[in-house]
Design a protein around this motif. Structure first.
Motif, short mmCIF file in Angstrom:
data_model
loop_
_atom_site.label_atom_id
_atom_site.label_comp_id
_atom_site.label_asym_id
_atom_site.label_seq_id
_atom_site.Cartn_x
_atom_site.Cartn_y
_atom_site.Cartn_z
N ALA A 135 -74.23 -77.94 -1.81
CA ALA A 135 -75.46 -77.06 -2.93
C ALA A 135 -77.01 -77.42 -2.28
N ALA A 136 -76.37 -78.12 -0.67
CA ALA A 136 -77.13 -79.06 -0.01
C ALA A 136 -77.63 -78.48 0.90
N GLY A 137 -75.92 -77.66 1.37
CA GLY A 137 -75.87 -76.29 3.07
C GLY A 137 -75.79 -77.35 3.66
N GLY A 138 -74.57 -78.63 3.69
CA GLY A 138 -74.03 -78.87 4.28
C GLY A 138 -72.89 -78.79 4.21
N VAL A 139 -71.59 -78.86 4.69
CA VAL A 139 -69.99 -78.68 4.63
C VAL A 139 -69.27 -79.61 4.20
N ALA A 146 -63.54 -80.06 13.29
CA ALA A 146 -64.30 -79.08 13.97
C ALA A 146 -63.83 -78.37 13.43
N ARG A 147 -62.60 -77.74 13.20
CA ARG A 147 -61.78 -76.10 12.87
C ARG A 147 -62.21 -76.37 11.87
N LEU A 148 -62.67 -77.25 10.54
CA LEU A 148 -62.94 -76.90 9.03
C LEU A 148 -64.42 -76.84 8.75
N ARG A 149 -65.03 -77.61 9.68
CA ARG A 149 -67.02 -77.71 9.96
C ARG A 149 -66.77 -76.34 10.20
N LEU A 150 -66.44 -75.34 11.77
CA LEU A 150 -66.99 -73.74 11.60
C LEU A 150 -66.08 -72.96 10.58
N ASP A 151 -65.36 -73.50 10.45
CA ASP A 151 -64.55 -72.06 9.09
C ASP A 151 -64.45 -72.58 8.40
N PRO A 152 -65.31 -72.91 7.22
CA PRO A 152 -64.60 -73.70 5.97
C PRO A 152 -63.53 -72.74 5.23
N ASP A 153 -63.26 -71.36 5.45
CA ASP A 153 -61.81 -70.65 4.53
C ASP A 153 -60.64 -70.98 5.30
N VAL A 154 -61.13 -71.82 6.52
CA VAL A 154 -59.36 -72.57 6.41
C VAL A 154 -59.20 -73.33 6.38
N ALA A 155 -58.88 -74.14 5.49
CA ALA A 155 -58.02 -74.79 4.35
C ALA A 155 -58.74 -75.44 3.00
N GLY A 156 -57.93 -74.96 1.94
CA GLY A 156 -58.30 -75.83 1.31
C GLY A 156 -59.90 -75.85 0.24
N PRO A 157 -59.76 -76.92 -0.05
CA PRO A 157 -61.06 -77.16 -0.78
C PRO A 157 -62.36 -77.55 -0.27
N VAL A 158 -62.20 -76.94 1.06
CA VAL A 158 -63.34 -77.68 1.55
C VAL A 158 -64.40 -76.26 1.71
N GLY A 159 -66.40 -76.67 1.80
CA GLY A 159 -66.70 -75.34 1.53
C GLY A 159 -68.47 -76.00 1.14
#
Length: 166
Positions: A157-161, A141-154
């Motif tokens: 192109a479709a606007g999702g995470v 959940a934290r990664l979904r809220l803040d994609p810059d928290v850890a690694g290759p998550v961001g």
């Protein structure tokens, strides 16, 4: 490529041995700090086994949530789970303490100690698994809220995470 069995891999045997020495040292320290009372509840062993069961449940849940076992995950599992926690916990001492309590005429205490240890040990392991699952959900959940928290998550192109397999 075939993975060599852990019991035939010298480096893994060494990891388990070093972990076991650390776990056994910690158990010795706790047992020395909380000496047994004749005919009383073996508090040190009871605490060691419950803490160890919780930590093993937590460790294994956290490792399984990382995905397929890698060589690093395998080393962690063997060093911490088999080594440290295997040395820290002690079923053999539990069995001896139950027998000694019974032989000294404290049959009720011995039976209660054995039964409560097994039941609470199971529950401690279950709580460890639940804590590991909760941590995984919190982290996702934290990664979904803040994609810059850890690694290759961001963002995708479709606007999702886009999530990694951790």
């Amino acid at each position: 490529m075939t993975t060599r069995p852990a019991h035939l891999t010298p480096s893994l045997i060494l990891l388990v041995g070093l972990g076991g020495a650390a776990g056994t040292g910690a158990r010795y320290a706790l047992t020395s700090a909380v000496p047994p009372v004749d005919g009383g509840w073996p508090t040190a062993t009871f605490v060691e086994n419950l803490v160890g069961a919780f930590l093993l449940g937590l460790l294994l849940e956290l490792l399984v949530r990382r995905g397929p076992e890698s060589s690093g995950t395998r080393r962690l599992r063997l060093a911490l789970g088999t080594g440290v926690l295997g040395g820290f916990t002690t079923f053999s001492t539990l069995a001896i303490e139950v027998e000694r309590l019974g032989a000294a005429g404290h049959v009720g205490t011995g039976l209660a100690y054995g039964l409560v240890s097994v039941v609470l040990g199971f529950l401690a392991a279950l709580l460890g698994v639940l804590a590991g699952a909760r941590h995984h959900s919190w982290r996702a959940a934290r990664l979904r809220l803040d994609p810059d928290v850890a690694g290759p998550v961001g963002p995708t192109a479709a606007g999702g995470v886009e999530e990694d397999a951790r």
